[in-house]
Design an enzyme around this catalytic site. Structure first.
Site, PDB file in Angstrom:
ATOM      1  N   ARG A  82       0.826  -1.207   0.000  1.00  0.00           N
ATOM      2  CA  ARG A  82       0.000   0.000   0.000  1.00  0.00           C
ATOM      3  C   ARG A  82       0.863   1.262   0.000  1.00  0.00           C
ATOM      4  NH1 ARG A  82      -4.805   1.742   4.206  1.00  0.00           N
ATOM      5  NH2 ARG A  82      -3.031   2.353   5.503  1.00  0.00           N
ATOM      6  N   TYR A 121     -11.474   6.292  -5.926  1.00  0.00           N
ATOM      7  CA  TYR A 121     -11.200   7.093  -4.721  1.00  0.00           C
ATOM      8  C   TYR A 121     -10.147   8.167  -4.904  1.00  0.00           C
ATOM      9  CZ  TYR A 121      -7.373   3.698  -3.893  1.00  0.00           C
ATOM     10  OH  TYR A 121      -6.269   2.900  -3.992  1.00  0.00           O
ATOM     11  N   HIS A 207     -15.213   3.351   1.580  1.00  0.00           N
ATOM     12  CA  HIS A 207     -13.990   2.621   1.210  1.00  0.00           C
ATOM     13  C   HIS A 207     -13.825   1.318   1.965  1.00  0.00           C
ATOM     14  CE1 HIS A 207      -9.708   1.467   1.299  1.00  0.00           C
ATOM     15  NE2 HIS A 207      -9.680   1.925   0.065  1.00  0.00           N
ATOM     16  N   ARG A 210     -12.281   0.703   7.895  1.00  0.00           N
ATOM     17  CA  ARG A 210     -11.155   1.488   8.425  1.00  0.00           C
ATOM     18  C   ARG A 210     -11.336   2.964   8.115  1.00  0.00           C
ATOM     19  NH1 ARG A 210      -7.461  -0.134   4.821  1.00  0.00           N
ATOM     20  NH2 ARG A 210      -8.527  -1.951   3.981  1.00  0.00           N
ATOM     21  N   HIS A 269     -13.901  -8.625  -1.460  1.00  0.00           N
ATOM     22  CA  HIS A 269     -12.976  -9.538  -0.781  1.00  0.00           C
ATOM     23  C   HIS A 269     -13.727 -10.422   0.224  1.00  0.00           C
ATOM     24  CE1 HIS A 269      -9.996  -7.308  -2.868  1.00  0.00           C
ATOM     25  NE2 HIS A 269     -10.128  -6.220  -2.140  1.00  0.00           N
ATOM     26  N   ASP A 320      -9.614  -5.640  -9.511  1.00  0.00           N
ATOM     27  CA  ASP A 320      -9.049  -4.882  -8.398  1.00  0.00           C
ATOM     28  C   ASP A 320      -7.790  -4.094  -8.754  1.00  0.00           C
ATOM     29  OD1 ASP A 320      -8.391  -3.899  -5.931  1.00  0.00           O
ATOM     30  OD2 ASP A 320      -8.433  -5.794  -4.867  1.00  0.00           O
TER      31      ASP A 320
HETATM   32  C1  NGQ Z   1      -7.330   0.207  -2.414  1.00  0.00           C
HETATM   33  N1  NGQ Z   1      -6.954  -2.169  -2.401  1.00  0.00           N
HETATM   34  O1  NGQ Z   1      -8.125   1.044  -1.991  1.00  0.00           O
HETATM   35  O2  NGQ Z   1      -6.759   0.322  -3.495  1.00  0.00           O
HETATM   36  C2  NGQ Z   1      -7.073  -1.007  -1.568  1.00  0.00           C
HETATM   37  C3  NGQ Z   1      -5.823  -0.809  -0.754  1.00  0.00           C
HETATM   38  C4  NGQ Z   1      -6.657  -0.074   1.474  1.00  0.00           C
HETATM   39  C5  NGQ Z   1      -7.248  -3.359  -1.887  1.00  0.00           C
HETATM   40  N2  NGQ Z   1      -7.799  -3.401  -0.715  1.00  0.00           N
HETATM   41  C6  NGQ Z   1      -5.906   0.285   0.230  1.00  0.00           C
HETATM   42  N3  NGQ Z   1      -7.016  -4.449  -2.550  1.00  0.00           N
HETATM   43  O3  NGQ Z   1      -7.410  -1.042   1.513  1.00  0.00           O
HETATM   44  O4  NGQ Z   1      -6.489   0.667   2.433  1.00  0.00           O
HETATM   45 ZN    ZN Z   2      -9.992  -2.628  -3.967  1.00  0.00          ZN
END
Ligand code: NGQ
Ligand code: ZN
Length: 454
Positions: A82, A121, A207, A210, A269, A320
């Site tokens: 990330r 996002y 999102h 979290r 997921h 994804d």
């Molecule tokens: C995203 N991707 O928002 O791109 C997320 C990573 C997160 C995945 N979860 C960032 N596969 O979840 O905070």
């Molecule tokens: Zn994602």
């Protein structure tokens, strides 16, 4: 001009000698007949698939996060990936976002996806300030969809916090963050800027647990109205542990205790579930959006797919992170993950559908439509002409019939099985290549070369 196929998956069943007539992007006739001289002929027709989860911009960093740079003893993880991803997105300007998304959508269409759920996002400029048009980047996504012809379900993402319990966002998250009021304005602007696209839909995406509190999720579902609501959930073990530590319960339980989750929802997921959570999602009629390639790439873990399907759970697939865009490979990795962990074969088949490919393709086709907020597709009168034709001369398809064609594509196609693709009545892929591939790749190359050396 009508289309004629030697064999076609019509409303879930295979039929030979199928003539499909269409007008204005909609199927107006499906008959078992011989071809007329003017018909465009193909070998094998199946309905287009929905890709329920994409972060298009991440296509630009494919392969750049496959190294362990933290030193010999430092473990790499989803969270270190990330950081790399945040570093990449900080460089992107609106032109980059559009060029990368267009490439991703070309590849999706070439692999048989005819609609994408873009979990969008990246909203603000790199310094965190909104663009003059708050939907600047959403409209870039719309432009990429328009240029490629893919159906768009845009899911503007609400992001407010940096962790469970309303923790403040981190600096790396400044391009994502909005107040609820600003998000309402962004959502309206995104709707406006995509309203001219044929069949475009705009949903909402909190999102993750979290980044969004249940009270905020509640408000977002009213903004969505009847449109889809997507959320990342229970992807990482650490996320489950933090949810338990903060709220005393697991993510899916926590979400479903606070918010009415129904068939508008797509839980992306949903990797780490208790038996009770498996049952709760299945009963709610929500779709679980599985992204097997990315989940493997990020080391997420394995979704309890056979338990969930046995409960009547609904699944769909998503690309994804777009590290590799290939619908067949998503299915293959989904099944192979189950085989490797159970040491059995044909795990995701069932008595009614003994072919793994036949089962997964049909499930993902209807789950994908549900999660993307469109009527279930299919080769039937009144449906949008979203059609994928497979190459009957492909060595892994030759001599096969019925669901064996899907198994040949999924397990042995080597990415070369798709011949042509129509979306909304428009033919956009021929002989495996998107009609605008060259121009879109050239622009992508030019943007990326500048970006990575900047
Ligand atoms: C995203 N991707 O928002 O791109 C997320 C990573 C997160 C995945 N979860 C960032 N596969 O979840 O905070
Ligand atoms: Zn994602």
């Amino acid at each position: 001009m009508a289309l004629w196929f030697e064999t076609a998956l019509v409303e879930g069943e295979w039929r030979d000698g199928v003539r499909i007539d269409h007008r204005g992007g909609v199927i107006v006739g499906v008959e078992t007949a011989g071809p007329s001289p003017a018909d465009e002929r193909g070998a094998i027709a199946v309905p287009g698939l929905g890709n329920v989860h994409s972060h298009a911009f991440q296509r630009g960093m494919a392969g750049l996060a496959e190294r362990r740079d933290g030193g010999a003893d430092a473990d790499d993880s989803f969270w270190t990936w990330r950081q790399v991803m945040y570093g990449f997105l900080d460089r992107l300007d609106p032109e980059d976002v559009e060029a990368i998304a267009a490439l991703a959508y070309v590849e999706m269409l070439e692999s048989g996806f005819t609609r994408v759920g873009e979990f969008h996002y990246l909203h603000h400029a790199p310094d965190g300030h909104p663009y003059d048009d708050p939907a600047e980047l959403a409209s870039r996504i719309g432009a990429a969809a328009e240029a490629t012809g893919i159906g768009l379900t845009l899911l503007p993402v609400f992001y407010a916090h940096g962790g469970f319990g309303g923790a403040p966002p981190a600096p790396g998250q400044r391009r994502f963050v909005n107040s609820l009021d600003d998000f309402v304005a962004l959502h309206a602007a995104a709707r406006l800027s995509t309203s001219h696209l044929q069949g475009a839909i705009v949903g909402v995406a909190p999102h993750s647990l979290r980044a969004v509190t249940p009270a905020e999720i509640q408000l977002l579902t009213t903004i969505a109205g009847p449109a889809p609501v997507h959320i990342h959930i229970a992807e990482q073990g650490q996320e489950v542990a933090e949810c338990l530590a903060t709220h005393g319960c697991r993510p899916v339980d926590w979400l479903m205790d606070q918010v009415a989750v129904d068939n508008r929802w797509c839980l992306v997921h949903a990797t780490h579930l208790s038996a009770l959570e498996v049952d709760r999602i299945a009963r709610a009629g929500a779709v679980v959006g599985l992204c097997p390639i990315t989940e493997a790439n990020l080391g997420d873990g394995l979704f309890p797919a056979s338990d969930f399907l046995a409960q009547g759970g609904r699944i769909a697939i998503g690309s994804d992170s777009n590290v590799l865009i290939d619908s067949a490979e998503e299915f293959r990795i989904l099944e192979y993950g189950q085989r490797l962990s159970t040491r059995k074969r044909n795990v995701l088949a069932c008595a009614a559908r003994p072919s793994v490919g036949g089962r997964l393709f049909r499930d993902a086709q209807s789950g994908g439509a549900q999660a993307l907020g469109v009527p279930r597709g299919g080769l039937a009168v009144g449906k949008s002409l979203d059609l994928v034709s497979l190459d009957g001369d492909h060595p892994s398809l030759v001599g096969r019939r019925g669901d064996a064609l899907l198994d040949g594509w999924i397990f042995a196609g080597r990415g070369g099985a798709v011949d042509s693709v129509w979306r909304g009545g428009r033919k956009v892929v021929s002989a495996g290549r998107h009609h605008s591939r060259d121009a879109i790749v050239a622009r992508y190359r030019q943007r990326l070369a500048g970006l990575l050396t900047r």
